[in-house]
Motif scaffolding. Structure first.
Motif, mmCIF file in Angstrom:
data_model
loop_
_atom_site.group_PDB
_atom_site.id
_atom_site.type_symbol
_atom_site.label_atom_id
_atom_site.label_comp_id
_atom_site.label_asym_id
_atom_site.label_seq_id
_atom_site.Cartn_x
_atom_site.Cartn_y
_atom_site.Cartn_z
ATOM 1 N N TRP A 20 -9.151 1.079 -5.441
ATOM 2 C CA TRP A 20 -9.932 1.024 -4.210
ATOM 3 C C TRP A 20 -11.425 0.805 -4.429
ATOM 4 O O TRP A 20 -12.064 0.107 -3.629
ATOM 5 N N SER A 28 -12.993 4.084 2.216
ATOM 6 C CA SER A 28 -12.610 4.424 3.593
ATOM 7 C C SER A 28 -12.566 5.938 3.761
ATOM 8 O O SER A 28 -12.458 6.686 2.788
ATOM 9 N N GLN A 44 -0.406 -4.000 6.002
ATOM 10 C CA GLN A 44 -1.373 -2.980 6.398
ATOM 11 C C GLN A 44 -2.789 -3.545 6.273
ATOM 12 O O GLN A 44 -3.111 -4.186 5.283
ATOM 13 N N ILE A 87 -6.508 -2.224 6.057
ATOM 14 C CA ILE A 87 -7.260 -1.008 5.794
ATOM 15 C C ILE A 87 -8.739 -1.284 5.964
ATOM 16 O O ILE A 87 -9.299 -2.204 5.349
ATOM 17 N N HIS A 113 -12.203 -5.462 6.046
ATOM 18 C CA HIS A 113 -10.859 -4.937 5.812
ATOM 19 C C HIS A 113 -10.272 -5.492 4.524
ATOM 20 O O HIS A 113 -10.580 -6.608 4.112
ATOM 21 N N ASP A 135 -4.354 5.090 0.242
ATOM 22 C CA ASP A 135 -5.449 5.745 -0.478
ATOM 23 C C ASP A 135 -4.960 6.495 -1.710
ATOM 24 O O ASP A 135 -5.719 6.738 -2.645
ATOM 25 N N GLY A 155 0.796 -1.213 0.000
ATOM 26 C CA GLY A 155 0.000 0.000 0.000
ATOM 27 C C GLY A 155 0.829 1.263 0.000
ATOM 28 O O GLY A 155 0.383 2.308 -0.454
#
Length: 806
Positions: free
Chosen positions: A690, A792, A724, A726, A716, A683, A678
């Protein structure tokens, strides 16, 4: 000490073994037979065997088509585990003895299982009363005691209806009458079982025959030619199923012959130019000769590299795409034949995928020669020329063999070419290459040949494809025939007071109605793994799912799945404690597998060893950071089915379940593991899609509710490379938006709307870039877009196919 009949009769499709290969060699003294079964890896094989041991209820559909190997597996599951066994089938529709099926399995079921009970499904919800009664009387008169007795009843004798048995003097007259009859019925009212009124469209008609492929004795015209030409003359769109061998299409033949040109070394320029002029340009009019010489030069050099030099991994799928790029397929438009030609080229790609499931690489002249032998021999008869799902067929008249249409139905069916020695055809003996000592037991029960009983069942199956309009016809004079044909004993055996032999009979009570294709009552079986391609770019979905193209093998293919499998196994083996480093290393040593990268044969670690060590590092980091996942937690992979509008979505989800000391469920989390990084800000990472990642988690959260009976609390995406996790919103609003996106994609697929939706980064990573001209096209099937997907941190975005600014 094994049963050759069992070995020869087939494998376990889609279960444990991905492919089955049978080799034999014969000399004066002995015969050697090898049956080779390939599992994806040893761990998967063990999992499959373990799954068998836990089966409590086993249902087998289409039981009449079971072959001896499958029956042996069914018996073993039942005998070993006291498993309840439930089978469904119809011995009258057992039409696959020619490929090893044994109708005796269903006929003698009650004898083999004396404590079983039999239940007859007597109501026929498809056909009219005259068709049901005539079909049952026909097969009883032909097979008698060699079939299970039945008393079928038509659930509803719907009108209007028509049932005719016709005999023509000339094949052209037969074909012309059929095309005219279809023309007259198009747009007439048809009331569905649910009360819907609609007008018939071309997709409601089928022209079925014993064989479409066998050429006439003179002139080489295929049997379907007269009928397809008559449809063309009436401007009626048709699709031809099983209309020939996979290499009859010049575009596919050019691909195979390009491979063949590399058999004996690097071809010279004169040879390539002759091949280019005589064959390639006829199939691909925009082909680039200079580009083609580069392809031959590079691949000829790499394939025939001298023994002893450093080996180079070569994947034949890459050669397919190199050739198609040189052929300039991207600039070629075959008009109405575009979809059919692309499906056949996609079939060639599937053949190469099958080869790649056997060989890690083709980095030697010997291996490449074996591929060519496969393409020249086994592939000729071993593949179905149609790869497209029936739901996605164009709205066109289906011209097909009866075998291809088993299990399907049409409001109107024409069974043509029904003459003696054609339908039924003369009894044929086994024509394969296996020695008698191997094949005799199978031949004795009627397998791998055409028998009178098989022909009877095939004709019965053809009749029962019709719902309300059934026409059986033949002709005395057929193209190339040496003598006048006589009517088939089958057509003469059909008896019903409703049968007409009048060419000009008028069907009473016909009404006109607006034509509407029948698709509303069909559910498209699909998965998110398939639908994501449509949401990314509809044209990519078409290349992959409709045409059947397979991507080139990427470096370290299967690495992500191997790491994912290791984490799954850790949770299975350590549900209540944290695994140690030794535990992790042992588990990965036992389960790690890369299909196309072998372990190093020297003391120097290679790509395989480096990948395995990296898998250990990733897994160890995961365990260190998420220790709590192994405390009063258990991870399960749950299969699911989600019904949605016009589709049923299937798949498997990873659920992390937390329990208290009493084993009561306290929390459930959906986790989607991805073997990717990531970065410092996932993001903002352009490599991560995403909307697609979030949509998958939200869809799986919906599935979790159905599996657990209560809602999952968190969702997630876990990026394994930098460890990670997320969070993804799985609120009711988020799940509803995700479901609307899925339904939007399914609707587009059912409407066969596959526009190109190019974008720079998306096209760079597309597996089928050389096939696509990357021209932005509008989405036609829908004027509205589905809601944006919930990401997110309160963000929203739409699927890649919907981004107009791409």
């Amino acid at each position: 000490n094994f049963n050759m009949d069992t070995v020869l009769s087939g494998c376990l499709p889609g279960f444990v073994f991905k492919e089955r290969y049978l080799f034999y060699c014969q000399n004066a003294s002995k015969i050697t037979v090898f049956s080779v079964f390939l599992a994806a890896n040893a761990a998967q094989f063990k999992d499959a065997l373990n799954a068998i041991s836990h089966i409590k209820h086993l249902m087998v559909d289409e039981y009449q088509d079971v072959n001896p190997v499958q029956e042996a597996l069914i018996c073993k599951i039942h005998d070993n585990n006291s498993t309840s066994l439930f089978v469904v089938g119809d011995d009258d529709q057992a039409i696959y003895a020619w490929r090893g099926a044994d109708v005796g399995n269903i006929i003698n079921f009650a004898t083999r299982y004396p404590h079983s009970s039999t239940h007859e499904l007597s109501q026929n919800f498809r056909s009219t009363e005259p068709i049901v009664n005539a079909a049952n009387a026909f097969i009883q008169s032909q097979l008698g005691a060699r079939r299970l007795p039945k008393k079928p009843i038509a659930a509803k004798n719907s009108h209007p209806q028509d049932f005719r048995v016709l005999w023509f003097q000339e094949r052209a007259e037969e074909a012309k009458w059929i095309a005219t009859q279809i023309q007259s019925l198009l747009g007439t009212e048809y009331v569905e079982s649910n009360g819907e009124q609609r007008g018939l469209t071309p997709g409601d008609f089928a022209i079925l025959m014993r064989s479409t492929r066998t050429p006439e004795s003179n002139g080489g015209a295929p049997r379907h030619a007269a009928f397809t030409e008559a449809l063309k003359a009436n401007n009626i769109l048709f699709s031809l199923e099983a209309g020939g061998g996979p290499f009859e299409r010049p575009q596919v033949s050019a691909l195979r012959n390009s491979f063949e040109l590399l058999r004996n070394g690097n071809p010279d320029r004169t040879t390539v130019k002759t091949f280019f002029d005589d064959e390639v340009c006829q199939a691909y009019p925009h082909a680039d000769f200079n580009n083609l010489t580069e392809v031959f030069s590079q691949w000829g050099r790499d394939i025939h590299r001298p023994i002893g030099t450093s080996r180079q991994r070569l994947y034949p799928q890459k050669l397919v795409y190199d050739l198609l790029e040189a052929f300039r397929i991207v600039d070629t438009n075959w008009g109405q034949s575009q979809d059919a030609i692309m499906r056949d080229i996609g079939l060639f790609s599937r053949m190469i995928l099958d080869i790649e499931s056997v060989y890690m690489s083709v980095d030697s002249a010997q291996r490449f020669s074996e591929i060519l032998n496969f393409l020249q021999n086994s592939a000729e008869t071993g593949y179905d020329v149609s790869t497209d799902d029936f739901l996605l067929k164009p709205d066109s008249v289906t011209v097909s063999t009866v075998h291809k249409m088993k299990g399907l139905e049409f409001p109107c069916v024409f069974i043509v070419d029904v003459e003696n020695q054609r339908f039924p055809k003369n009894r044929s003996s086994y024509s394969g290459q296996l020695p008698n000592v191997i094949i005799n037991s199978a031949i004795a029960r009627g397998a791998y040949q055409s028998t009178p009983e098989e022909e009877v069942r095939l004709f019965y199956t053809a009749i029962t494809r019709a719902e309300r309009y059934l026409y059986v016809s033949g002709s005395a004079n057929t193209p190339g025939a040496k003598r006048v044909k006589k009517p088939s004993v089958f057509s003469l055996s059909l008896e019903s007071s409703s049968i007409s032999r009048d060419f000009n009979a008028i069907i009473p009570n016909l009404k006109r109605c607006h034509p509407k294709r029948r698709i509303a009552d069909e559910d498209l079986p699909t998965s998110f793994s398939e639908l994501r391609y449509y949401l990314r770019c509809p044209k990519e979905y078409q290349f992959r799912q409709c045409y059947g193209f397979s991507p080139s093998v990427p470096p370290l293919f299967g690495y992500g799945r191997a790491v994912h499998t290791a984490i799954e196994r850790l949770h299975q083996q350590f549900p209540n404690k944290v695994p140690t480093k030794v535990d992790i290393e042992k588990l990965i040593e036992d389960s790690f597998h890369l299909k196309h990268v072998p372990p190093s044969n020297t003391s120097v670690p290679g790509a395989y060893e480096n990948a395995k060590n990296r898998a250990i590092e990733i897994t160890q980091a995961y365990v260190n950071k998420f220790k709590d996942d192994f405390t009063r937690s258990r991870q399960v992979e749950a299969r699911f089915e989600i019904p949605a509008q016009n589709c049923v979505i299937t798949g498997a989800i990873d659920l992390l379940l937390k329990e208290n000391s009493s084993g009561e469920l306290q929390d459930a989390a959906v986790i989607d593991y991805k073997t990717m990084a990531g970065g410092s800000d996932p993001d903002e990472n352009p490599k991560l899609d995403w909307p697609e990642l979030a949509l998958q988690v939200q869809l799986y959260a919906n599935a979790a509710t159905r599996v657990l009976g209560e809602k999952a609390k968190t969702g997630h995406v876990h990026l394994l490379k930098d460890n990670q996790r997320i969070a993804v919103p799985i609120t009711d609003e988020a799940i509803t938006a995700a479901t609307k996106n899925i339904e939007w994609a399914v609707n587009g697929i059912l409407h066969q709307d596959f526009p190109m939706r190019p974008a720079c980064k998306k096209c760079e990573g597309c597996d089928f870039s050389v096939l696509c001209c990357k021209k932005m096209e509008k989405i036609i099937f829908s004027s509205t877009n589905p809601p944006k997907i919930h990401l997110s941190q309160g963000k929203y975005d739409c699927a890649g196919a919907l981004k107009e600014d791409a």
